[in-house]
Design an enzyme around this catalytic site. Structure first.
Site, PDB file in Angstrom:
ATOM      1  N   ASP A  12       0.853  -1.190   0.000  1.00 57.98           N
ATOM      2  CA  ASP A  12       0.000   0.000   0.000  1.00 57.98           C
ATOM      3  C   ASP A  12       0.887   1.236   0.000  1.00 57.98           C
ATOM      4  O   ASP A  12       1.766   1.368   0.859  1.00 57.98           O
ATOM      5  CB  ASP A  12      -0.889   0.016   1.248  1.00 57.98           C
ATOM      6  N   ASP A 133     -15.886  -3.470  -1.200  1.00 62.71           N
ATOM      7  CA  ASP A 133     -15.449  -3.118   0.155  1.00 62.71           C
ATOM      8  C   ASP A 133     -16.672  -3.099   1.051  1.00 62.71           C
ATOM      9  O   ASP A 133     -17.551  -2.251   0.888  1.00 62.71           O
ATOM     10  CB  ASP A 133     -14.787  -1.730   0.160  1.00 62.71           C
TER      11      ASP A 133
END
Length: 241
Positions: A12, A133
């Site tokens: 990330d 998500d």
């Protein structure tokens, strides 16, 4: 395919560094490396068969911000890379596909602009992963900041007939928290969809990995793991290949 191939290490990127967020909170950041490219290379050296790159700046700002780093990662490693974060237009997707990434993860755009999303899928068949998500059982978009009224399965079914690669299912409440993955939710989704599902969020141990690995027969392709790898709770090189 053994456990090691089932794991997709996450890199990330935020402010040019390799980081991890806690439960998707942009303020709750742990930095794991100043150079995401060498972090990516390190996972390949430890036996990763693919990588999951997220541009967190892009996710929060709505367009990819770390394209040069992504280019460098793709050049440096010889394993497939999937990318997500801020892909909210055809142009953004095109610029990322041109870096050489294997697959792109699209969430918000799929929900907000069906026409544009279908155009992307037509241009890049088999390369698009729909990002689901889930927050408190409902799908969240825009970097997890906005909740929709859809359950993960209702959301996924809107895209299951398109020529996509598959789905990435993240339980945001568990992400970066190492509290165990959402086994039931992942299984339910995979069982009811035609396309493969990649799981994400909550993995904290080899035990967790094995539980997800047992779902392969239902169509779970792999699992994105971040924090548990960075904190040494799971040692990639020690997993069976």
């Amino acid at each position: 395919m053994g456990l090691r191939s089932f794991v997709i290490p996450a890199v990330d990127i935020k402010d040019g560094k390799a980081v991890r967020l806690y439960k998707g909170d942009p303020e709750a950041v742990t930095v794991y490396g100043d150079d995401p490219v060498s972090v990516a290379k390190q996972w390949e050296e430890k036996g990763a068969k693919h990588l999951h790159i997220v541009d967190l700046d892009g996710a929060f700002e709505g367009k990819p911000k770390n394209i040069d780093i992504v280019k460098d990662i793709v050049k440096t490693v010889s394993i497939p890379v999937e990318f997500g974060g801020g892909l909210r237009s055809f142009e953004a997707v095109k610029s990322i596909v041109e870096t050489g990434v294997e697959r792109v993860v699209i969430g918000s755009l799929a929900y907000q602009n069906r026409q544009e999303f279908e155009r992307i899928v037509s241009a890049y068949p088999g390369k698009v992963i729909v990002g689901i998500d889930a927050k408190d059982g409902k799908v969240a978009i825009k970097g997890w900041l906005e909740k929709t009224e859809y359950t993960p399965l209702d959301f996924a079914r809107m895209f299951d007939d398109l020529d996509i690669w598959g789905f990435l299912y993240t339980d945001v409440n568990r992400d970066g928290a190492m509290v165990g993955p959402n086994i039931e939710g992942t299984k339910y989704l995979a069982q009811n969809l035609k396309h493969p599902v990649i799981a994400s969020g909550g993995v904290g141990s080899v035990e967790d990995l094995k539980k997800l690995y047992d779902l392969k027969k239902y169509g779970v392709y792999g699992v994105v793991v971040g924090k548990a790898l960075y904190e040494g709770k799971i040692k990639l090189e020690q997993l069976e290949d």
